[in-house]
Design a protein around this motif. Structure first.
Motif, PDB file in Angstrom:
ATOM      1  N   ILE A  28     -11.371  -2.056   9.752  1.00  0.00           N
ATOM      2  CA  ILE A  28     -10.373  -3.087   9.986  1.00  0.00           C
ATOM      3  C   ILE A  28      -9.033  -2.419  10.250  1.00  0.00           C
ATOM      4  N   ASP A  29      -8.289  -2.991  11.192  1.00  0.00           N
ATOM      5  CA  ASP A  29      -6.964  -2.477  11.516  1.00  0.00           C
ATOM      6  C   ASP A  29      -5.981  -2.823  10.411  1.00  0.00           C
ATOM      7  N   LEU A  30      -4.930  -2.012  10.342  1.00  0.00           N
ATOM      8  CA  LEU A  30      -3.951  -2.118   9.276  1.00  0.00           C
ATOM      9  C   LEU A  30      -2.635  -1.573   9.796  1.00  0.00           C
ATOM     10  N   VAL A  31      -1.514  -2.116   9.340  1.00  0.00           N
ATOM     11  CA  VAL A  31      -0.208  -1.549   9.649  1.00  0.00           C
ATOM     12  C   VAL A  31       0.416  -1.091   8.333  1.00  0.00           C
ATOM     13  N   LEU A  32       0.826   0.168   8.292  1.00  0.00           N
ATOM     14  CA  LEU A  32       1.452   0.735   7.103  1.00  0.00           C
ATOM     15  C   LEU A  32       2.944   0.906   7.331  1.00  0.00           C
ATOM     16  N   SER A  33       3.723   0.634   6.300  1.00  0.00           N
ATOM     17  CA  SER A  33       5.168   0.859   6.317  1.00  0.00           C
ATOM     18  C   SER A  33       5.492   1.896   5.251  1.00  0.00           C
ATOM     19  N   ALA A  34       6.728   2.367   5.248  1.00  0.00           N
ATOM     20  CA  ALA A  34       7.160   3.307   4.213  1.00  0.00           C
ATOM     21  C   ALA A  34       6.991   2.691   2.827  1.00  0.00           C
ATOM     22  N   SER A  35       7.271   1.405   2.680  1.00  0.00           N
ATOM     23  CA  SER A  35       7.135   0.767   1.360  1.00  0.00           C
ATOM     24  C   SER A  35       5.674   0.673   0.929  1.00  0.00           C
ATOM     25  N   LYS A  36       4.760   0.483   1.884  1.00  0.00           N
ATOM     26  CA  LYS A  36       3.334   0.468   1.521  1.00  0.00           C
ATOM     27  C   LYS A  36       2.881   1.855   1.086  1.00  0.00           C
ATOM     28  N   LEU A  37       3.397   2.891   1.729  1.00  0.00           N
ATOM     29  CA  LEU A  37       3.061   4.256   1.314  1.00  0.00           C
ATOM     30  C   LEU A  37       3.606   4.531  -0.092  1.00  0.00           C
ATOM     31  N   GLU A  38       4.814   4.060  -0.369  1.00  0.00           N
ATOM     32  CA  GLU A  38       5.384   4.229  -1.709  1.00  0.00           C
ATOM     33  C   GLU A  38       4.572   3.467  -2.750  1.00  0.00           C
ATOM     34  N   SER A  39       4.069   2.295  -2.384  1.00  0.00           N
ATOM     35  CA  SER A  39       3.254   1.541  -3.344  1.00  0.00           C
ATOM     36  C   SER A  39       1.903   2.222  -3.572  1.00  0.00           C
ATOM     37  N   TRP A  40       1.407   2.986  -2.595  1.00  0.00           N
ATOM     38  CA  TRP A  40       0.193   3.781  -2.809  1.00  0.00           C
ATOM     39  C   TRP A  40       0.477   4.859  -3.856  1.00  0.00           C
ATOM     40  N   ALA A  41       1.668   5.444  -3.820  1.00  0.00           N
ATOM     41  CA  ALA A  41       2.063   6.422  -4.844  1.00  0.00           C
ATOM     42  C   ALA A  41       2.048   5.775  -6.226  1.00  0.00           C
ATOM     43  N   ASP A  42       2.538   4.541  -6.332  1.00  0.00           N
ATOM     44  CA  ASP A  42       2.501   3.812  -7.611  1.00  0.00           C
ATOM     45  C   ASP A  42       1.056   3.571  -8.057  1.00  0.00           C
ATOM     46  N   SER A  43       0.192   3.248  -7.106  1.00  0.00           N
ATOM     47  CA  SER A  43      -1.224   3.029  -7.434  1.00  0.00           C
ATOM     48  C   SER A  43      -1.856   4.312  -7.958  1.00  0.00           C
ATOM     49  N   LEU A  44      -1.523   5.449  -7.342  1.00  0.00           N
ATOM     50  CA  LEU A  44      -2.048   6.730  -7.823  1.00  0.00           C
ATOM     51  C   LEU A  44      -1.564   7.023  -9.240  1.00  0.00           C
ATOM     52  N   ASP A  45      -0.315   6.664  -9.551  1.00  0.00           N
ATOM     53  CA  ASP A  45       0.207   6.839 -10.915  1.00  0.00           C
ATOM     54  C   ASP A  45      -0.602   6.009 -11.905  1.00  0.00           C
ATOM     55  N   ARG A  46      -0.910   4.756 -11.550  1.00  0.00           N
ATOM     56  CA  ARG A  46      -1.709   3.896 -12.439  1.00  0.00           C
ATOM     57  C   ARG A  46      -3.114   4.471 -12.640  1.00  0.00           C
ATOM     58  N   LEU A  47      -3.725   4.924 -11.567  1.00  0.00           N
ATOM     59  CA  LEU A  47      -5.064   5.512 -11.675  1.00  0.00           C
ATOM     60  C   LEU A  47      -5.039   6.762 -12.546  1.00  0.00           C
ATOM     61  N   ASP A  48      -4.004   7.571 -12.383  1.00  0.00           N
ATOM     62  CA  ASP A  48      -3.867   8.788 -13.188  1.00  0.00           C
ATOM     63  C   ASP A  48      -3.698   8.462 -14.667  1.00  0.00           C
ATOM     64  N   ALA A  49      -3.129   7.289 -14.956  1.00  0.00           N
ATOM     65  CA  ALA A  49      -2.955   6.837 -16.333  1.00  0.00           C
ATOM     66  C   ALA A  49      -4.209   6.135 -16.872  1.00  0.00           C
ATOM     67  N   GLY A  50      -5.274   6.094 -16.057  1.00  0.00           N
ATOM     68  CA  GLY A  50      -6.527   5.480 -16.494  1.00  0.00           C
ATOM     69  C   GLY A  50      -6.600   3.982 -16.275  1.00  0.00           C
ATOM     70  N   GLU A  51      -5.727   3.438 -15.423  1.00  0.00           N
ATOM     71  CA  GLU A  51      -5.698   1.996 -15.164  1.00  0.00           C
ATOM     72  C   GLU A  51      -6.274   1.693 -13.787  1.00  0.00           C
ATOM     73  N   ASP A  52      -6.913   0.545 -13.666  1.00  0.00           N
ATOM     74  CA  ASP A  52      -7.352   0.077 -12.351  1.00  0.00           C
ATOM     75  C   ASP A  52      -6.120  -0.258 -11.514  1.00  0.00           C
ATOM     76  N   THR A  53      -6.301  -0.331 -10.210  1.00  0.00           N
ATOM     77  CA  THR A  53      -5.161  -0.643  -9.350  1.00  0.00           C
ATOM     78  C   THR A  53      -5.596  -1.492  -8.168  1.00  0.00           C
ATOM     79  N   ALA A  54      -4.633  -2.212  -7.621  1.00  0.00           N
ATOM     80  CA  ALA A  54      -4.834  -2.965  -6.383  1.00  0.00           C
ATOM     81  C   ALA A  54      -3.682  -2.606  -5.461  1.00  0.00           C
TER      82      ALA A  54
END
Length: 142
Positions: free
Chosen positions: A50-76
């Protein structure tokens, strides 16, 4: 010869043939602050993209998701945006991590992919994100 642009933002795969990737394809032709991208799901049973458009803010929110995963939490990731979203459940329904790709606003299809990523996958994805942001974000104008 020019620098090769980083393509894979997300690459989760296992030995069973299950994978979910997010590939950056280039600048979005219709939005100067966006990157054209795609989510690709491959399993022995079902495959799709599926096609997707990414922005700088979406990339930053991926960084937040990685932080949650690293802390042992699920993420969306991208859950509240129009378009597809990716959720990662560390202890899914089958006793292993699951990646859920959902396209509720478009095709109304949800795909749940159980997979066991390698031990260092979060560090690997932080590096992927850094490479994508270093290369692409300076080219974007909001």
């Amino acid at each position: 010869m020019g620098e090769i642009a980083p393509r894979e933002l997300i690459s989760l795969a296992d030995d069973e043939g299950n994978s979910v990737t997010v590939n950056v394809l280039g600048r979005d032709p219709g939005w100067s602050a966006g990157l054209e991208a795609e989510i690709v799901v491959r399993t022995p049973f079902v495959s799709g993209r599926i096609d997707l458009v990414l922005s700088a803010s979406k990339l930053e929110s991926w960084a937040d998701s990685l932080d949650r995963l690293d802390a042992g939490e699920d993420t969306a990731w991208m859950e509240w945006d129009r378009g597809p979203s990716i959720s990662i459940q560390l202890d899914g329904e089958r006793g292993c991590p699951e990646v859920v790709v959902e396209d509720e606003s478009g095709s109304m299809v949800t795909v749940r992919v159980p997979l066991v990523p390698p031990d260092d996958w979060i560090a690997d994805h932080r590096q992927r994100l850094s490479q994508v942001m270093t290369h692409w974000v300076p080219m974007l104008s909001e």
